[in-house]
Design a protein around this motif. Structure first.
Motif, PDB file in Angstrom:
ATOM      1  N   UNK A   1       1.020  -1.591  -0.139  1.00  0.00           N
ATOM      2  CA  UNK A   1      -0.084   0.003   0.065  1.00  0.00           C
ATOM      3  C   UNK A   1       0.855   1.272   0.274  1.00  0.00           C
ATOM      4  N   UNK A   2       1.580   1.512   0.639  1.00  0.00           N
ATOM      5  CA  UNK A   2       3.172   2.962   0.796  1.00  0.00           C
ATOM      6  C   UNK A   2       3.394   2.858  -0.713  1.00  0.00           C
ATOM      7  N   UNK A   3       4.020   1.349  -1.021  1.00  0.00           N
ATOM      8  CA  UNK A   3       4.739   1.860  -3.070  1.00  0.00           C
ATOM      9  C   UNK A   3       3.492   2.275  -4.005  1.00  0.00           C
ATOM     10  N   UNK A   4       2.444   1.461  -3.262  1.00  0.00           N
ATOM     11  CA  UNK A   4       0.949   2.352  -4.226  1.00  0.00           C
ATOM     12  C   UNK A   4       0.199   3.489  -4.507  1.00  0.00           C
ATOM     13  N   UNK A   5       1.318   4.301  -2.772  1.00  0.00           N
ATOM     14  CA  UNK A   5       0.375   4.774  -2.392  1.00  0.00           C
ATOM     15  C   UNK A   5      -1.132   4.893  -2.048  1.00  0.00           C
ATOM     16  N   UNK A   6      -1.652   4.093  -1.941  1.00  0.00           N
ATOM     17  CA  UNK A   6      -2.914   3.387  -1.549  1.00  0.00           C
ATOM     18  C   UNK A   6      -2.900   3.559  -0.079  1.00  0.00           C
ATOM     19  N   UNK A   7      -4.391   3.830   0.354  1.00  0.00           N
ATOM     20  CA  UNK A   7      -4.956   2.947   2.164  1.00  0.00           C
ATOM     21  C   UNK A   7      -4.542   1.846   2.052  1.00  0.00           C
ATOM     22  N   UNK A   8      -4.783   1.618   3.112  1.00  0.00           N
ATOM     23  CA  UNK A   8      -4.960   0.009   3.835  1.00  0.00           C
ATOM     24  C   UNK A   8      -5.951  -0.005   4.595  1.00  0.00           C
ATOM     25  N   UNK A   9      -6.453  -1.573   4.419  1.00  0.00           N
ATOM     26  CA  UNK A   9      -7.312  -2.007   5.572  1.00  0.00           C
ATOM     27  C   UNK A   9      -7.269  -3.195   5.951  1.00  0.00           C
ATOM     28  N   UNK A  10      -7.184  -3.495   7.189  1.00  0.00           N
ATOM     29  CA  UNK A  10      -6.363  -4.821   7.898  1.00  0.00           C
ATOM     30  C   UNK A  10      -7.940  -5.073   8.286  1.00  0.00           C
ATOM     31  N   UNK A  11      -8.654  -6.237   7.934  1.00  0.00           N
ATOM     32  CA  UNK A  11     -10.237  -6.987   8.132  1.00  0.00           C
ATOM     33  C   UNK A  11     -10.112  -8.291   9.618  1.00  0.00           C
ATOM     34  N   UNK A  12      -8.754  -8.238   9.380  1.00  0.00           N
ATOM     35  CA  UNK A  12      -8.621  -9.036  10.806  1.00  0.00           C
ATOM     36  C   UNK A  12      -8.372  -8.545  11.743  1.00  0.00           C
ATOM     37  N   UNK A  13      -8.654  -7.228  11.183  1.00  0.00           N
ATOM     38  CA  UNK A  13      -7.919  -6.085  12.938  1.00  0.00           C
ATOM     39  C   UNK A  13      -9.479  -6.211  13.362  1.00  0.00           C
ATOM     40  N   UNK A  14     -10.531  -5.175  11.967  1.00  0.00           N
ATOM     41  CA  UNK A  14     -11.527  -5.423  12.220  1.00  0.00           C
ATOM     42  C   UNK A  14     -12.363  -6.822  13.128  1.00  0.00           C
ATOM     43  N   UNK A  15     -12.529  -7.483  13.570  1.00  0.00           N
ATOM     44  CA  UNK A  15     -12.916  -9.096  13.582  1.00  0.00           C
ATOM     45  C   UNK A  15     -11.559  -9.184  15.424  1.00  0.00           C
ATOM     46  N   UNK A  16     -10.905  -8.930  14.806  1.00  0.00           N
ATOM     47  CA  UNK A  16      -9.909  -8.982  16.042  1.00  0.00           C
ATOM     48  C   UNK A  16     -10.317  -7.788  17.514  1.00  0.00           C
ATOM     49  N   UNK A  17     -11.280  -6.510  16.996  1.00  0.00           N
ATOM     50  CA  UNK A  17     -11.587  -6.000  17.520  1.00  0.00           C
ATOM     51  C   UNK A  17     -13.618  -6.001  18.112  1.00  0.00           C
ATOM     52  N   UNK A  18     -13.793  -6.378  17.048  1.00  0.00           N
ATOM     53  CA  UNK A  18     -15.251  -6.585  17.567  1.00  0.00           C
ATOM     54  C   UNK A  18     -14.934  -7.987  18.485  1.00  0.00           C
ATOM     55  N   UNK A  19     -14.341  -9.143  18.111  1.00  0.00           N
ATOM     56  CA  UNK A  19     -14.260  -9.681  19.296  1.00  0.00           C
ATOM     57  C   UNK A  19     -13.518  -9.431  20.824  1.00  0.00           C
ATOM     58  N   UNK A  20     -12.623  -8.300  21.206  1.00  0.00           N
ATOM     59  CA  UNK A  20     -12.320  -7.798  22.260  1.00  0.00           C
ATOM     60  C   UNK A  20     -14.099  -6.898  22.695  1.00  0.00           C
ATOM     61  N   UNK A  21     -14.651  -6.491  22.161  1.00  0.00           N
ATOM     62  CA  UNK A  21     -15.726  -5.477  22.606  1.00  0.00           C
ATOM     63  C   UNK A  21     -16.747  -6.818  22.873  1.00  0.00           C
TER      64      UNK A  21
END
Length: 221
Positions: free
Chosen positions: A24-44
């Motif tokens: 993403x850095x080299x493509x000058x793009x955004x980056x989305x870690x969907x695994x972190x989303x699953x982890x976050x709602x699990x924490x919640x």
């Protein structure tokens, strides 16, 4: 710059997060870690005292979660209801529980909708997870399955966790979780039209180069 959506899937320890972030850095793009989303709602769900064996309660907790995730590849930040959980979601107690959420079909439906909205909000983005190439963004400009041998994946996860986990704990976090998650999504074999990059014998830079080459080849076709 040209719009581009890149979808990257792969099993635990394949390097998909670090490699996708660098791509993403080299493509000058955004980056989305969907695994972190699953982890976050699990924490919640855990923080709210949700019974993870109650499918309806888990789905309700996920739908109610006020989740923020940074899409800046240089800023790792995840918040639930304004609370910074960036570090907390990587703790073993979350890793051990996340499959209860990831295998909940209603919870997945909710998060897929959120992930699609985030992707649609960016002209250029690299999104990674387990079902991005097939469910979340099947029409992405480039779709890649990043994989690696079991030995390589366990070694990498051990290094990532600073040697704090035993061999048995690593197998639980990597292999056991993959086995549970594979009951609802296939992230071990590339679907039609998805390029495979095997990083087993590649170092980080070689893997990034291989992924970027695969992106270029697909985006031009």
């Amino acid at each position: 710059m040209q719009k581009i959506v890149v979808a990257v899937d792969g099993p635990s320890g394949s390097g998909k997060s670090s490699v996708s972030k660098e791509a993403a850095r080299r493509l000058d793009a955004a980056y989305l870690d969907t695994g972190a989303m699953y982890r976050a709602v699990t924490w919640h769900a855990l923080d709210a005292g949700t019974d993870l064996t109650d499918a309806r309660a888990v789905a309700a907790a996920v739908k109610a979660a006020d989740l923020f995730i940074s899409t800046d590849p240089d800023l790792e930040l995840v918040k639930i209801h304004g609370t910074d959980v960036t570090v907390a979601i990587r703790e073993p107690f979350v890793s051990e529980a996340v499959s209860a959420v990831a295998t909940n079909l209603e919870a997945r439906k909710e998060l897929v909708a959120r992930q699609r909205a985030i992707i649609a909000a960016h002209d250029r983005i690299v999104a990674e997870g387990r079902d991005i190439t097939t469910v979340v963004a099947p029409d992405a400009d480039a779709r890649i399955l990043l994989t690696a041998s079991e030995e390589a994946r366990l070694r990498r996860r051990g290094i990532q966790l600073g040697g704090t986990q035993s061999a048995a704990e690593l197998e639980t976090q990597v292999l056991a979780r993959d086995a549970k998650d594979s009951t609802v999504v296939n992230f071990h074999v590339a679907a039609d039209g998805v390029a495979t990059v095997d990083s087993s014998d590649l170092d980080f830079e070689e893997t990034v180069t291989a992924v970027l080459a695969a992106i270029t080849a697909q985006a031009r076709s």
